[in-house]
Design an enzyme around this catalytic site. Sequence first.
Site, PDB file in Angstrom:
ATOM      1  N   GLU A 186     -12.199   0.200 -10.373  1.00  0.00           N
ATOM      2  CA  GLU A 186     -11.827  -0.748 -11.443  1.00  0.00           C
ATOM      3  C   GLU A 186     -12.751  -0.728 -12.660  1.00  0.00           C
ATOM      4  OE1 GLU A 186     -11.992  -1.553  -8.189  1.00  0.00           O
ATOM      5  OE2 GLU A 186      -9.842  -1.692  -7.770  1.00  0.00           O
ATOM      6  N   GLU A 227       0.837  -1.213   0.000  1.00  0.00           N
ATOM      7  CA  GLU A 227       0.000   0.000   0.000  1.00  0.00           C
ATOM      8  C   GLU A 227       0.869   1.260   0.000  1.00  0.00           C
ATOM      9  OE1 GLU A 227      -3.071  -0.070  -0.622  1.00  0.00           O
ATOM     10  OE2 GLU A 227      -3.924  -1.920   0.156  1.00  0.00           O
ATOM     11  N   ASP A 255      -4.496  -9.794  -8.566  1.00  0.00           N
ATOM     12  CA  ASP A 255      -4.715  -8.774  -9.614  1.00  0.00           C
ATOM     13  C   ASP A 255      -3.507  -8.018 -10.175  1.00  0.00           C
ATOM     14  OD1 ASP A 255      -4.589  -7.477  -7.136  1.00  0.00           O
ATOM     15  OD2 ASP A 255      -6.559  -6.531  -7.263  1.00  0.00           O
ATOM     16  N   THR A 260      -0.742   0.821 -10.423  1.00  0.00           N
ATOM     17  CA  THR A 260      -2.031   0.213 -10.079  1.00  0.00           C
ATOM     18  C   THR A 260      -2.919   1.134  -9.255  1.00  0.00           C
ATOM     19  OG1 THR A 260      -3.086  -1.830  -9.329  1.00  0.00           O
ATOM     20  CG2 THR A 260      -1.302  -0.957  -7.954  1.00  0.00           C
ATOM     21  N   ARG A 299       0.559   3.730  -3.201  1.00  0.00           N
ATOM     22  CA  ARG A 299      -0.103   5.012  -2.939  1.00  0.00           C
ATOM     23  C   ARG A 299       0.897   6.136  -2.691  1.00  0.00           C
ATOM     24  NH1 ARG A 299      -5.883   3.485  -0.227  1.00  0.00           N
ATOM     25  NH2 ARG A 299      -5.727   1.263  -0.515  1.00  0.00           N
TER      26      ARG A 299
END
Length: 410
Positions: free
Chosen positions: A315, A48, A181, A401, A52
Amino acid sequence: GNSQMGATIVDALDTLYIMGLHDEFREGQEWIDKNLDFSVNSEVSVFEVNIRFIGGLLAAYYLSGQEVFKIKAVQLAGKLLPAFNTPTGIPWAMVNLKSGVGRNWGWASAGSSILAEFGTLHMEFVHLSYLTGDPVYYNKVMHIRKLLQKMDRPNGLYPNYLNPRTGRWGQHHTSVGGLGDSFYEYLLKAWLMSDKTDAEARKMYDDAIEAIEKHLIRKSNGGLTFIGEWKNGHLERKMGHLTCFAGGMFALGADGSRDDKAGHYLQLGAEIAHTCHESYDRTTLKLGPEAFKFDGGVEAVAVRQNEKYYILRPEVIETYWYMWRFTHDPKYRQWGWEATQAIDKYCRVSGGFSGVKDVYSSSPTYDDVQQSFFLAETLKYLYLLFSNDDLLPLDNWVFNTEAHPLPVLH
Ligand code: DMJ
């Protein structure tokens, strides 16, 4: 983490910049300059923080040229490096930013590392080495790739779990949604980011999606293409909202695909986009549930109460945007506009936007959380969907992503 890290500020910076909100961008920059401090006794998720914070800071740097973002990204990356000190070099899921002590979740197949986490570091770490001239970051992620390449894969599929102590796979679960994913996404994007020179990454992507198509992708009785989850040799006919990003990924990877199957992958992307739109359209709020089934008489509808929530995820809109860029079919803008109106109607609250607990209920209750990816991704992809293609052209930019654009390294 348990300290003030300003996730929303960092994650939203490039969205502000792209939208031309330069005063707000400068305010964010000032906050980061004065307050963003990583010497805190806080345990954080390596994945994360990478997608981010490091992704957000790098994109802000590339867009604005302001050195402070690069400096902070490199400082933070240094704090993540101790997570790689495992017997195999596969990083721990979590690391304490102060002590450097790492660990994994007990629930993750007896303390395994997660494919979508250790497999979603490549883009940012390659850029860190590029910007600093220090190969340490590049070496860490290439080591992960080499290790994965050597391993046997059941049915050609990558399991979601890998034990960082033994180097062995955990439970044989495979998913293109949560836990898997973005690993697949980063194989493709590593190739794109290298100006299509990283043939090894492209091959790994092609091999992976071939196995996924064979074992996980099916058509429902009603004719909807879906991507299920593989659990110990059994296909669960359930698709997550997270999995919906794959429509965009298939379209993005169409050009350059093996045996010149570009048309096939663009079509597959369109079918996934359609299925995910149906998952929105079959709800009361016209917002998609967290997961939906294709079983018995059920088609693209959530069955369990704890799968009916919508937490402002991007998404489906992400896939609409990629499909729009590649086809210019106006239905993608139409679908994006439907989602925009639904978000505005049902998720807007006085302090911002909130997730909702049940998309099938006509009187929705809020979860009282505005996820930072709402500003980083959902609003950015919507903005791009209604912008011209020369705003962040895909020949020059690759989105991490978390929707942070990084330049192609020519
Ligand atoms: C984001 O943080 C990223 O897109 C990640 O890859 C998956 N989940 C969230 C958004 O739903």
